[in-house]
Write a protein that holds these residues in place. Structure first.
Motif, PDB file in Angstrom:
ATOM      1  N   GLY A   1       0.780  -1.236   0.000  1.00 29.78           N
ATOM      2  CA  GLY A   1       0.000   0.000   0.000  1.00 29.78           C
ATOM      3  C   GLY A   1       0.805   1.277   0.000  1.00 29.78           C
ATOM      4  N   GLY A   2       1.922   1.302  -0.701  1.00 32.99           N
ATOM      5  CA  GLY A   2       2.722   2.519  -0.774  1.00 32.99           C
ATOM      6  C   GLY A   2       3.695   2.710   0.370  1.00 32.99           C
ATOM      7  N   ALA A   3       3.848   1.707   1.226  1.00 34.27           N
ATOM      8  CA  ALA A   3       4.827   1.795   2.309  1.00 34.27           C
ATOM      9  C   ALA A   3       6.231   1.932   1.743  1.00 34.27           C
ATOM     10  CB  ALA A   3       4.750   0.549   3.192  1.00 34.27           C
ATOM     11  N   VAL A   4       7.103   2.574   2.486  1.00 32.70           N
ATOM     12  CA  VAL A   4       8.503   2.717   2.080  1.00 32.70           C
ATOM     13  C   VAL A   4       9.165   1.347   2.109  1.00 32.70           C
ATOM     14  CG1 VAL A   4      10.752   3.683   2.707  1.00 32.70           C
ATOM     15  CG2 VAL A   4       8.683   5.083   2.914  1.00 32.70           C
ATOM     16  N   ASP A   5       9.780   0.961   1.014  1.00 31.92           N
ATOM     17  CA  ASP A   5      10.522  -0.296   0.930  1.00 31.92           C
ATOM     18  C   ASP A   5      11.925  -0.043   1.467  1.00 31.92           C
ATOM     19  OD1 ASP A   5      11.811  -2.652   0.287  1.00 31.92           O
ATOM     20  OD2 ASP A   5      11.083  -2.735  -1.773  1.00 31.92           O
ATOM     21  N   GLU A   6      12.141  -0.444   2.702  1.00 28.62           N
ATOM     22  CA  GLU A   6      13.420  -0.155   3.366  1.00 28.62           C
ATOM     23  C   GLU A   6      14.617  -0.644   2.553  1.00 28.62           C
ATOM     24  OE1 GLU A   6      15.643  -1.506   7.454  1.00 28.62           O
ATOM     25  OE2 GLU A   6      15.159  -2.832   5.779  1.00 28.62           O
ATOM     26  N   ALA A   7      14.519  -1.832   2.006  1.00 24.66           N
ATOM     27  CA  ALA A   7      15.647  -2.407   1.286  1.00 24.66           C
ATOM     28  C   ALA A   7      16.065  -1.538   0.094  1.00 24.66           C
ATOM     29  CB  ALA A   7      15.297  -3.813   0.804  1.00 24.66           C
ATOM     30  N   LYS A   8      15.121  -0.827  -0.500  1.00 22.04           N
ATOM     31  CA  LYS A   8      15.428   0.044  -1.637  1.00 22.04           C
ATOM     32  C   LYS A   8      15.815   1.457  -1.205  1.00 22.04           C
ATOM     33  CE  LYS A   8      12.973   0.130  -5.322  1.00 22.04           C
ATOM     34  NZ  LYS A   8      11.839   0.249  -6.263  1.00 22.04           N
ATOM     35  N   GLU A   9      15.178   1.959  -0.156  1.00 22.95           N
ATOM     36  CA  GLU A   9      15.273   3.381   0.160  1.00 22.95           C
ATOM     37  C   GLU A   9      16.285   3.739   1.240  1.00 22.95           C
ATOM     38  OE1 GLU A   9      13.806   5.549  -1.662  1.00 22.95           O
ATOM     39  OE2 GLU A   9      12.647   4.101  -2.821  1.00 22.95           O
ATOM     40  N   LEU A  10      16.582   2.811   2.151  1.00 20.41           N
ATOM     41  CA  LEU A  10      17.411   3.187   3.301  1.00 20.41           C
ATOM     42  C   LEU A  10      18.805   3.632   2.881  1.00 20.41           C
ATOM     43  CD1 LEU A  10      17.126   3.380   6.375  1.00 20.41           C
ATOM     44  CD2 LEU A  10      18.157   1.122   6.537  1.00 20.41           C
ATOM     45  N   SER A  11      19.349   3.010   1.861  1.00 22.79           N
ATOM     46  CA  SER A  11      20.709   3.331   1.430  1.00 22.79           C
ATOM     47  C   SER A  11      20.832   4.745   0.875  1.00 22.79           C
ATOM     48  CB  SER A  11      21.184   2.320   0.378  1.00 22.79           C
ATOM     49  OG  SER A  11      20.369   2.393  -0.787  1.00 22.79           O
ATOM     50  N   THR A  12      19.726   5.370   0.520  1.00 20.82           N
ATOM     51  CA  THR A  12      19.777   6.719  -0.041  1.00 20.82           C
ATOM     52  C   THR A  12      19.906   7.792   1.037  1.00 20.82           C
ATOM     53  OG1 THR A  12      17.354   7.045  -0.013  1.00 20.82           O
ATOM     54  CG2 THR A  12      18.297   5.951  -1.942  1.00 20.82           C
ATOM     55  N   HIS A  13      19.795   7.400   2.292  1.00 20.98           N
ATOM     56  CA  HIS A  13      19.868   8.364   3.384  1.00 20.98           C
ATOM     57  C   HIS A  13      21.287   8.480   3.921  1.00 20.98           C
ATOM     58  CE1 HIS A  13      15.538   9.231   3.859  1.00 20.98           C
ATOM     59  NE2 HIS A  13      15.413   8.048   3.277  1.00 20.98           N
ATOM     60  N   GLY A  14      21.572   9.608   4.577  1.00 20.06           N
ATOM     61  CA  GLY A  14      22.922   9.946   4.987  1.00 20.06           C
ATOM     62  C   GLY A  14      23.511   9.044   6.049  1.00 20.06           C
ATOM     63  N   ASP A  15      24.854   8.960   6.053  1.00 17.71           N
ATOM     64  CA  ASP A  15      25.590   8.131   6.997  1.00 17.71           C
ATOM     65  C   ASP A  15      25.854   8.838   8.322  1.00 17.71           C
ATOM     66  OD1 ASP A  15      25.683   6.284   4.975  1.00 17.71           O
ATOM     67  OD2 ASP A  15      27.746   6.728   4.399  1.00 17.71           O
ATOM     68  N   GLN A  16      25.556  10.114   8.401  1.00 18.60           N
ATOM     69  CA  GLN A  16      25.718  10.871   9.641  1.00 18.60           C
ATOM     70  C   GLN A  16      24.347  11.383  10.070  1.00 18.60           C
ATOM     71  OE1 GLN A  16      28.721  11.046  11.166  1.00 18.60           O
ATOM     72  NE2 GLN A  16      29.563   9.823   9.484  1.00 18.60           N
ATOM     73  N   PHE A  17      24.115  11.396  11.361  1.00 18.77           N
ATOM     74  CA  PHE A  17      22.813  11.817  11.856  1.00 18.77           C
ATOM     75  C   PHE A  17      22.957  12.870  12.953  1.00 18.77           C
ATOM     76  CE2 PHE A  17      19.395  11.445  15.008  1.00 18.77           C
ATOM     77  CZ  PHE A  17      18.313  11.784  14.210  1.00 18.77           C
ATOM     78  N   THR A  18      22.163  13.924  12.841  1.00 21.60           N
ATOM     79  CA  THR A  18      22.077  14.957  13.869  1.00 21.60           C
ATOM     80  C   THR A  18      20.616  15.153  14.219  1.00 21.60           C
ATOM     81  OG1 THR A  18      24.036  16.094  12.999  1.00 21.60           O
ATOM     82  CG2 THR A  18      22.593  17.338  14.481  1.00 21.60           C
ATOM     83  N   PRO A  19      20.231  14.898  15.468  1.00 24.54           N
ATOM     84  CA  PRO A  19      18.816  15.037  15.828  1.00 24.54           C
ATOM     85  C   PRO A  19      18.382  16.493  15.847  1.00 24.54           C
ATOM     86  CG  PRO A  19      20.122  14.602  17.783  1.00 24.54           C
ATOM     87  CD  PRO A  19      21.055  14.453  16.608  1.00 24.54           C
ATOM     88  N   MET A  20      17.165  16.744  15.418  1.00 21.00           N
ATOM     89  CA  MET A  20      16.610  18.088  15.479  1.00 21.00           C
ATOM     90  C   MET A  20      16.199  18.436  16.909  1.00 21.00           C
ATOM     91  SD  MET A  20      14.345  18.233  11.971  1.00 21.00           S
ATOM     92  CE  MET A  20      13.929  19.955  12.255  1.00 21.00           C
ATOM     93  N   SER A  21      15.843  17.405  17.690  1.00 15.59           N
ATOM     94  CA  SER A  21      15.467  17.595  19.092  1.00 15.59           C
ATOM     95  C   SER A  21      15.968  16.408  19.894  1.00 15.59           C
ATOM     96  CB  SER A  21      13.945  17.701  19.252  1.00 15.59           C
ATOM     97  OG  SER A  21      13.421  18.790  18.526  1.00 15.59           O
ATOM     98  N   ASP A  22      16.423  16.682  21.106  1.00 16.69           N
ATOM     99  CA  ASP A  22      16.870  15.611  22.004  1.00 16.69           C
ATOM    100  C   ASP A  22      15.771  15.288  23.004  1.00 16.69           C
ATOM    101  OD1 ASP A  22      19.512  15.334  20.985  1.00 16.69           O
ATOM    102  OD2 ASP A  22      20.065  17.190  22.016  1.00 16.69           O
ATOM    103  N   PRO A  23      15.652  14.004  23.385  1.00 17.10           N
ATOM    104  CA  PRO A  23      14.636  13.654  24.378  1.00 17.10           C
ATOM    105  C   PRO A  23      15.033  14.135  25.771  1.00 17.10           C
ATOM    106  CG  PRO A  23      16.002  11.755  23.888  1.00 17.10           C
ATOM    107  CD  PRO A  23      16.426  12.833  22.928  1.00 17.10           C
ATOM    108  N   GLU A  24      14.034  14.330  26.601  1.00 13.73           N
ATOM    109  CA  GLU A  24      14.250  14.639  28.009  1.00 13.73           C
ATOM    110  C   GLU A  24      14.243  13.333  28.808  1.00 13.73           C
ATOM    111  OE1 GLU A  24      14.893  17.632  29.099  1.00 13.73           O
ATOM    112  OE2 GLU A  24      14.507  18.681  27.199  1.00 13.73           O
ATOM    113  N   ARG A  25      14.795  13.405  30.016  1.00 13.43           N
ATOM    114  CA  ARG A  25      14.857  12.201  30.850  1.00 13.43           C
ATOM    115  C   ARG A  25      13.481  11.595  31.096  1.00 13.43           C
ATOM    116  NH1 ARG A  25      19.043  11.111  34.319  1.00 13.43           N
ATOM    117  NH2 ARG A  25      17.552  10.674  35.994  1.00 13.43           N
TER     118      ARG A  25
END
Length: 246
Positions: free
Chosen positions: A139-163
């Motif tokens: 139903g149009g779900a993202v196919d991880e096996a095809k799409e995940l590799s297109t995303h960056g190897d470094q990650f910076t969160p936009m927001s950090d969780p609180e305790r």
């Protein structure tokens, strides 16, 4: 005792300590297309998977603190990096019956993905998968096996969780970020822990072992393995603490 480490801190420490050392060794003993797989993930490789999945969750699903991410996957190495990615963006991992009702659903089942009303990510378990064979039924779900590799190897969160933010919800039992990483002094330093239980136990084992600069040998379906063969496996892997459900 419970520590104040967050999962992102634990992963960063592993990379800084010894980025090339295997931290998660995976055996699949379940009959099917992944039977016989053995995968080793170093801290560097694990961090790369987590970064890509975190970027997908943050950029494509707008996931962050307050977002629920349901993991409808077995106790598998892919479930581990999806949980870590969820915690990297500060969201809540949901396991059990409520997973399908989450804002974002990560599932291995195409019909479940198709029935989900929000963002759905379809996961293929085989290590070398490049596309899910039933993606057309998702139903149009993202196919991880095809799409995940297109995303960056470094990650910076936009927001950090609180305790006090909710990190994990399992059938009504909730755990905050402050209580998620449990330090187990009785395991000693750098333990090598074997586990063959469900995803919740696998995640808890990984966090505790890694917080002690250790590693995990995870086995899916090990109850089907001959006890003598299993003993030889544990010995060859240098397991110091077998936590096996069988």
């Amino acid at each position: 005792m419970t520590g104040a480490l967050f999962p992102a801190d634990v992963l960063a420490r592993l990379v800084a300590s010894d980025s090339g050392r295997p931290r998660l060794t995976w055996y699949d003993d379940v009959s099917g297309p992944t039977s016989g797989e053995r995968i080793e993930l170093s801290a560097r490789v694990l961090s790369n998977w987590v970064a890509k999945a975190g970027n997908l969750l943050q950029d494509d699903c707008a996931a962050g603190p307050g977002t629920t991410v349901g993991l409808d996957v077995p106790a598998h190495w892919r479930g581990v990096y999806w949980a870590l990615a969820t915690w990297s963006v500060g969201a809540t991992v949901v396991l059990g019956g409520a997973a399908a009702d989450s804002d974002v659903l990560v599932t291995t089942d195409p019909p479940t993905a198709a029935a989900h009303g929000g963002d759905a990510l379809l996961v293929s378990l085989p290590a070398l998968a490049r596309a899910h064979p039933e993606a057309a039924d998702a139903g149009g779900a993202v196919d991880e096996a095809k799409e995940l590799s297109t995303h960056g190897d470094q990650f910076t969160p936009m927001s950090d969780p609180e305790r006090g933010d909710l990190a994990l919800s399992v059938d009504g039992l909730d755990t905050t970020y402050a209580d998620l990483v449990v330090l187990r002094a009785e395991w000693g330093a750098t333990p090598r822990v074997a586990v063959d239980d469900h995803l919740q136990a696998l995640l808890a084992t990984c966090l505790s072992a890694w917080a002690a600069d250790g590693s995990v040998v995870a086995m899916r379906g090990s109850s089907a393995v001959d006890p003598d063969a299993l003993g030889r496996r544990l010995h060859s892997e240098g397991v110091t603490l077998p936590l096996l459900a069988r």
